[in-house]
Design a protein around this motif. Structure first.
Motif, short mmCIF file in Angstrom:
data_model
loop_
_atom_site.label_atom_id
_atom_site.label_comp_id
_atom_site.label_asym_id
_atom_site.label_seq_id
_atom_site.Cartn_x
_atom_site.Cartn_y
_atom_site.Cartn_z
N LEU A 44 0.85 -1.19 0.00
CA LEU A 44 0.00 0.00 0.00
C LEU A 44 0.88 1.24 0.00
O LEU A 44 1.95 1.24 0.62
N TRP A 45 0.40 2.31 -0.65
CA TRP A 45 1.04 3.62 -0.62
C TRP A 45 -0.06 4.64 -0.40
O TRP A 45 -1.18 4.46 -0.85
N MET A 46 0.29 5.76 0.26
CA MET A 46 -0.66 6.86 0.37
C MET A 46 0.09 8.16 0.17
O MET A 46 1.16 8.36 0.74
N VAL A 51 -4.83 6.54 -1.90
CA VAL A 51 -4.25 5.26 -1.47
C VAL A 51 -4.19 4.33 -2.67
O VAL A 51 -5.19 4.17 -3.39
N GLU A 52 -3.03 3.74 -2.89
CA GLU A 52 -2.87 2.77 -3.96
C GLU A 52 -2.54 1.41 -3.35
O GLU A 52 -1.76 1.33 -2.40
N TRP A 74 -11.49 1.07 4.74
CA TRP A 74 -10.61 2.15 5.19
C TRP A 74 -11.20 2.78 6.45
O TRP A 74 -12.41 2.87 6.60
N GLU A 124 -3.13 9.71 7.98
CA GLU A 124 -2.94 8.26 8.10
C GLU A 124 -4.29 7.59 7.98
O GLU A 124 -5.33 8.20 8.19
N VAL A 151 -1.31 2.92 7.16
CA VAL A 151 -0.62 3.57 6.05
C VAL A 151 -0.53 5.07 6.36
O VAL A 151 -1.54 5.70 6.65
N ASP A 153 0.52 9.00 5.20
CA ASP A 153 0.50 9.80 3.98
C ASP A 153 1.89 10.37 3.71
O ASP A 153 2.14 11.57 3.84
#
Length: 160
Positions: A44-46, A51-52, A74, A124, A151, A153
């Protein structure tokens, strides 16, 4: 996002189609229900409230499933407008349901790539992942098909 390709498509309805593949006597429990052991692995990325997710489902067996459904939740609400990949559909203010496709026994499924926008760009978010339908098979091991990932940011990648 830093070095991350975003793959998006038109929103599609999640259809829980198919059933259990290869549910022979070796995969059935005393109650007659075949058993599969689903797991989810990914990153995961943010960044700036976006969010991906890149996730690959796995089935430890003993039987394969034609299709399964995973719920992604989420802790912050999703923005009103989303572009979700085929096989995924919104399920309330904070969740998305996605089809996994076929999961062979002791094998991997296709990788799901998803990007969502959160409302208000929080610093987050916690994302929950859980199997909500296993193609008719019973999954008695919930240690690997239910996850929660924090996650931040920052654009950094978080593995699960």
């Amino acid at each position: 996002m830093r070095g991350v390709a975003v793959v998006v498509a038109a929103t599609a309805v999640v259809v829980a189609a198919g059933g259990v593949a290869g549910a022979g006597a070796g995969g059935a429990r005393a109650g007659g229900a075949p058993e599969a052991d689903l797991a989810f692995h990914g990153r995961l990325w943010m960044d700036d409230g976006r969010v991906e997710l890149r996730m690959t489902p796995q089935n430890h067996g003993p039987v394969g499933v034609d299709d399964a459904t995973v719920r992604l939740r989420w802790s912050a609400p999703l923005a009103d407008e989303q572009r979700l990949p085929a096989g995924c559909a919104r399920s309330g203010a904070r969740a998305v349901l996605c089809r996994t496709g076929a999961l062979p026994a002791d094998g991997w499924g296709r990788t799901l790539t998803l990007a969502v926008r959160l409302r208000g760009e929080p610093g987050e978010v916690t994302m929950g992942i859980d199997a909500v339908w296993g193609g008719g098979a019973v999954d008695r091991n919930h240690r690997n098909d239910r996850r929660e990932v924090l996650v931040l940011d920052t654009g950094d990648s978080y593995a699960f």
